[in-house]
Design a protein around this motif. Sequence first.
Motif, short mmCIF file in Angstrom:
data_model
loop_
_atom_site.label_atom_id
_atom_site.label_comp_id
_atom_site.label_asym_id
_atom_site.label_seq_id
_atom_site.Cartn_x
_atom_site.Cartn_y
_atom_site.Cartn_z
N LEU A 41 36.09 -16.45 -14.19
CA LEU A 41 36.16 -17.19 -12.94
C LEU A 41 34.77 -17.45 -12.34
CD1 LEU A 41 38.96 -18.05 -11.97
CD2 LEU A 41 38.84 -16.30 -10.22
N GLU A 87 39.54 -18.36 -4.98
CA GLU A 87 40.45 -17.81 -5.99
C GLU A 87 40.00 -16.43 -6.42
OE1 GLU A 87 41.26 -22.04 -8.28
OE2 GLU A 87 39.45 -20.90 -8.63
N VAL A 121 39.43 -20.07 -16.96
CA VAL A 121 38.73 -19.02 -16.23
C VAL A 121 37.47 -18.57 -16.96
CG1 VAL A 121 40.75 -18.16 -15.03
CG2 VAL A 121 40.13 -17.18 -17.24
N CYS A 142 31.02 -13.50 -10.61
CA CYS A 142 32.12 -13.71 -11.54
C CYS A 142 32.79 -12.35 -11.75
CB CYS A 142 31.63 -14.30 -12.86
SG CYS A 142 30.41 -13.29 -13.66
N ILE A 199 45.61 -16.98 -12.01
CA ILE A 199 44.61 -17.21 -10.97
C ILE A 199 45.35 -17.19 -9.64
CG2 ILE A 199 42.91 -18.82 -10.06
CD1 ILE A 199 42.86 -20.09 -12.89
N THR A 225 34.85 -22.74 -9.41
CA THR A 225 36.12 -23.09 -8.78
C THR A 225 36.38 -24.56 -9.02
OG1 THR A 225 37.31 -23.31 -6.71
CG2 THR A 225 34.91 -23.17 -6.54
#
Lengths: 862, 131
Positions: free
Chosen positions: A583, A592, A668, A556, A606, A586
Amino acid sequence: MSNDPFPPFTGTHRPRPEGPFPPTEEMLSEPVNPEEQAAREARLREAWKEPTGIAYWTAVNNDKVGAWYSLTALFFMLCAGVLALLMRIQLAVPGNDFLDADRYNQFFTMHGSAMMFLFAVPMFEAISILVLPAFLGARDMPFPRLSAYGYWCFLIGGIFVLGSVLFDVAPRGGWFMYPPLTTRDQGIGSDIWLLGLSFIEVASIAAAVELIVGVLKCRPPGMRVNLMPLYAWYVLVVGGMILFAFPPLIAGDFLFEMERSFDWPFFDPTRGGDPMLWQHLFWIFGHPEVYIIFLPSIAIAAMVIPTVAQRPIVGYSWIVLSAVGVGFLSFGLWVHHMFTTGLPNISLGFFSAASEAVVIPTGIQIFVFAATLMVGKVQKSLPMLWIAGALAIFVLGGLTGVMLAIAPFNWAVHDTYFIVAHLHYTLFGGMIFPVMAGVYYFYPFFRKGKMMSVTLGRWAFWLIFIGFNAAFLPMHYTGLMGMPRRVFTYGAGMDWGWLNMLSTVASFVIAAGFAVFVWDLIRPKRDMEGRQRNPWNAGTLEWSHDVPEENWGVRCIPFITSRYPLWQQPKLIERMDSGRFYLPDTEFGHRETLVTSVLDARPLHIQRVTGPAWITILAAAFTGGAFIFPTFHWYPPAIVCGAFAIVCVLYWLWTTTAQIPDAPTGDVGLGLRLPRYAAGPDAPGWWAVWITMLGDATAFASLVFGFFFYWTASTDFPPAGAPGADGALTAATAVLLALSWGATRVARGIHRHDRIRAAQGLMAAAVLLTALGGTTLVLAVIDLQPTTHVYPALVCALVVWLAAHLFLGGVGQAYCLARSLAGRMTPLYDADLCNVTLMWHFIALQALVTCAVIGLLPGWMA
Amino acid sequence: MSDRKEEFRTGVGSLMKITLAPWIWAFHFVICYGATAVWCARLTEGGDTDTLQIALIAVTVVALACIAACGIVGKRVWTRGGFGEDGEIPGIDDEESRTRFLGHATVLLSIVSAIGVVFVILPVLMIGTCR
């Protein structure tokens, strides 16, 4: 799009970041449910899955592409090293006939060209691609396919250029290819150099785009500019330097190849040309190039030294000063390669002065390193050994540099072995040794915990260090005794024999050191599975990597509040591993990464990044064809390849870039929701266009510089009464292209306000205006005969340059129209149109300048 | 939209501001080199450089004044909030520390640029001829 969530002012009401930032300590310490965590990891793993089998080569992950890139550059370096050894055998004794003169010429040309273009610059790009995302806690580079495309271009171009040596057709005019020697050279050697290396320069500019955008927009949240790893500062400066240094060479290559292929006399004095223009364009590139190689390598030292000293760097701002200062001053040095060309002494003085001034920032960073080591607790390690060697050798090379910056001394030793010794000292000390330090230092990062051998590392170091000094220190003396560089042999009466024999023997000691190093690098290390994650106890983010390896880059994206987060943010690793930062998941199974703001790294949106593809390899292959076939004057296949390359790139853009997202925003983590799409200055793609076009504008400026150069260098430029471009048609071109630009600009504005049909009409009109403008442009110069004199040749060269840009600009306009008609571009999701409009700002500027230069300037100059 | 523009402006604009002094050095360098080339190739008979000298000294004074201005502004930004007076160790992860850092970099780059400008004008003062 009927399901567009923001009617009715779709284009102007864009989603914004929502939620708290920066995160509080409570938010960060909130535990994650283990089941949820495992499910997220599985989803991420699936999205970042590595292709297998033959499809392995379609991978675009930065760690794969970076590894191929650096191993390829290493291979080319070893080949160029073998050429050096063969040359040293030839020079070992007077009157040797191991190599004939022609082959010797090919070897020294290829040695220099390959070391510079196929090793030093690509190696910097390779290492940056490999480590930069990890320094920044990013999942990948912002444009993975662009990196892959750059790599395949480099591989194809490198094999083509280096392979020529096997067929006895290699370039043989020296790595700086001075005309008229090379313009009159028979055979295809010079064309191979020009076209092959131009092709590789394209890859360098692609890398510059990638690295600048990476540093500015892909930092982890919270990593303000004053917290960036120093490597990122250096990469930023070097990326900027590439944009101003490489384009003049591309412009020079363009003129040079026009002379070679079509006899346009840019460098032919009998028809008004001047070989000095090439020297200027080459060295405006060539000198900053030395610093483009040096800065990223010394950046490795800036990463290694704090770790070795186990403390933060002393004088962070001073390093930034040093990097930025060197970046600028290095552009004021180019004429110190041309001190013997007969320029006025006062002009030489400017370059002599700037060459002395650049010592100040260069010296500062060495003092900063020394200070950090002095106040830290230095741990002896292999990387530090190599850094110490680097500093010793580089300082010696720098001192001879100070000597060479003094014009009268330079006249005395110009083109002697003193120069050979100086440049090898700067490049070994400034590039080879720091990069070797970097390989030893980062090896446990690349190979996930495995280490290189300390014993073999020491052997390699002492063999290379002693061999290097024994080979090159005597060359200063050989040069002072008068031995010119680039001679294939010498007479026994010169007394240079023993010095050359010493250099030859020592060069094999260097080779032995490299052999030990390469063996250590590639030997199997199965017994070392699962070693330490952070063996050097370093403080920067790359050492948070996953051992054993995961493909997702980082689990992350962390929140950063310090320069050495692994030292200064105690719970960081634990929280990264459990996916408590940004993040960690996904949502739709895409790859991403986060895009953040330039100064303070606030999360902005993002960014979807591209995955494995054959299309990049195909595009690189066709681009290669477009550059390689002209070497043999096979123009029809070159044009076909060029067309296919454009089709490939368009397909690549159409299918993967600026895709309308599955949802307008996404979660996120840590309560933050971010948009999934950006257009204009928020979007990395917009920055990529900006940066590319800036480089392009530099190349164009170099061509315009040519106009002024000929005017100052010659008394009859433009020649009295010479026919020029047709005035009325040139004016018509300016008007038509200005209208085309205006139509594009207005289309972008009204498109955002939902007037889609009108915008489509304007885009269609813009394509038409571009085509018309291109036609009038060509008609304006159709009667000129560029082979007769440099003036019509330069006018035609500017027209060819602009026409090529108009073609691409027209394709861009048509692409936007097609995207809009296909429903892939909407008022809310209009990145394509923003980018093409930006490109057109630059094209319109070039068009107006071109029209002024070919239409108005000759009248004023005469 | 407007704060997006602000982000764009404050972002790269502020970052580029630290390079203002080196850019002045670069323009000064190009003007010196270009003016000398044109003067010696086109404008002078016999290679004297009197007019050129005066013009370039004027350009240098202007350049140094601009660099000094950059340095002074940078110094103010660097020391804003009394940093360096009360001996307190400032933080590192806030907006003020970032601004101070940019100010410090501006000051250091101004010093190097000023030295560079002085270096470049020396040949004009010392070599009184085009040949």
